[in-house]
Scaffold this active site. Sequence first.
Site, short mmCIF file in Angstrom:
data_model
loop_
_atom_site.label_atom_id
_atom_site.label_comp_id
_atom_site.label_asym_id
_atom_site.label_seq_id
_atom_site.Cartn_x
_atom_site.Cartn_y
_atom_site.Cartn_z
N ASP A 1 1.00 -1.17 0.34
CA ASP A 1 -0.33 -0.11 0.23
C ASP A 1 1.11 1.42 -0.53
OD1 ASP A 1 -2.30 0.83 -0.07
OD2 ASP A 1 -3.25 0.41 1.29
N ASP B 1 -10.17 1.81 -3.19
CA ASP B 1 -10.67 2.15 -1.75
C ASP B 1 -12.72 1.44 -1.42
OD1 ASP B 1 -8.69 1.88 -0.57
OD2 ASP B 1 -7.94 3.75 0.25
#
Length: 698
Positions: free
Chosen positions: A448, A516
Amino acid sequence: MGVIICKNNIFVLETKNTHYVLGVDGAGYNHHIYWGKKCAVGDYCLNDIGNENSNHTKLDEYKQEMTPFGQTMYRDCDIKAEFDDGCREINLNYCGHKSAQNSLELIFTDKYYPLKITLHYQVFDGCDIIKRFTTVENTGGGKIVFEKLASAQFSLPGVKPYTFKNTNGAWGGEFLETECTLEGGYAVYESRRGASNHNNSPYFIAHRGADENSGKVYFAALAYSGNFKVSCARDLYSTTRVVMGMNDFDFSHTLLGGERLDTPPVYCGHTIGLGEMTRQMNAFAVKELLPRQFNKKVLPVLYNSWETTGFGVNAKQQMRLAEYASQIGIELFVMDDGWFGRRNDDRAGLGDWYVNKEKFPNGLDELIGRVNELGMDFGIWVEPEMVNPNSDLFAAHPDWVYHYPHRNACELRHQLVLNMTREDVQEYIFNILDSLLSKHNIKYIKWDMNRPFSETGAQNLADPKMYSYLHTMAVYGIVDKLKAKHPAVAIESCASGGGRCDLGALSHFDQAWTSDNTDGIDRMTIQKGYSLLRPVKTMRAWVTDIEGINKPCSLDFRFAVAMQGSLGLGGNLMKYSGEDLEICKKNIALYKSVREIIQFGDMYRILDIEKDEVLLNQYVNTDKTKSVAFLLANGTRFFKKRIPVCFAGLAESKRYKLRIQNKTYEKGGAYLMNVGLSLHVRGADYNEIIIIEEIKPT
């Protein structure tokens, strides 16, 4: 297909369906001649253009493959540099070419200064994709400082304005399509944030009224995850040009004597219809770009713990989740953030990649062993490029972050960006991840990157404005090194959602986290934008418990959306009813039966959720014997009762069997594609998955 060299320094790049033609004139200037449908090779020629007047010179009108700064060229340039004595003009001589069956190099040198520039081209069998990049080399002893260094320039054919398609998104709304018809001036798509994708995308798609199935489409995608710039312009001569490459915003690169640099590659093509563009790029990326370990393998169905547990992970809870996951057919169990350091929220621990003993008193292997017992592989989340100020790593190495000595660092998500241009930082990140993979049976890393850059001071660099390029190359290098040492480990690119999903990232990572935002209804739009120039196989899509504010959709609906990429789950399985778990099990089994078609087949976008109120995407295998189509609607209007649904990509001469709306049909491919079926599509939560299979002749 290949490279054809004609007389008078004219070069033809021949792809499956097109010619891309360039040349060099007697004065040494490079020219773009043609890009489009194949013509007789002997007909291509260079057309001399005279000066119109003292304000409009022939140099400024030339269509070129590469435009250096200087002389009477006033349009957007590709390369701008300053030599040791302060001269900022480049004046090139053509020095010849090198060619092989599928590759071409055109070589130029400055007429006075020690600068060598090579334009590279490569064609690929069976498609209309061309690879381009540029090499600059300092052949002398002084230094050359580049202020701009693009990868490629394109001159689009004809004089009518082009419409440019790109994205204009944000966190939680990535890949939202936008179009702009450029009649004059400039349209610029760029990133200045350090990653490539949350807002604009590093590509151009140019057309004049094209749709999925018709109209000429020209496109190019930059394989680069740092700050990029795509600059489109239409001049007074009605010529439309595009320059693309590393962003010249906050950019500088110094070449010392003997040094060279290859710009990030561009992959370009010309097709008829946007759908064919997508299908060619999808097949090309899977075959030529994706890392070799997994490019030909189906990606597993995964479960990720984040939306269930947040930072509150612990061994007992994760093992319980894993038990539920195994019951419904999950193949890969991924534990997300919260397993390391003092990580109880996003304010601490980032950078301290050691196991939290309070949460995992017996270490990670207890959980990994249980996951493996249940028949699943184990994966884990990391964010290697970032650090919390409240961490052991930052306390020990405060100088490891990008910073300026007399400025306060801006914290986003309570974290700072590690200076990946430093060799000691790269060594730390590689060693910590290598140790994690060496000590534990981990088969998957979710890498990430949760914030953009700021305070980009890099005191270690002689050329600190090169930070974006060097940071990006460092990430690629660490990923490649890890994959070489641990070839069984797949690595996912995540950057606070879909912030790093370009072809550069996908040349090193095996897949990408799309957004997301896991809302099933929003994802229909997000996933369409992703699919335009990125391989469907790499698009991770989860089924979660986020149904959307004022936009409820059933669990089946969310599965029907998420199956159209690489399927994952993220809901709280411990709270699911028995009926919900059976729905999960049923859909996962269905996905496994068709995922090879979805991940490797040809995609057809037939109905668009934004324009048609109905989504119909179809995936067809290579030999056209089997297909799967997804038909969804989330609130049709005005009492529409029936709509004609025509399928695509089938063989006209084959006969097929399909079942839809509780009725079985046996029809020829020609009928299904041209006449179609009249279907009743209505309701706030309509979804149907249609399997189309060839009826074998008896």
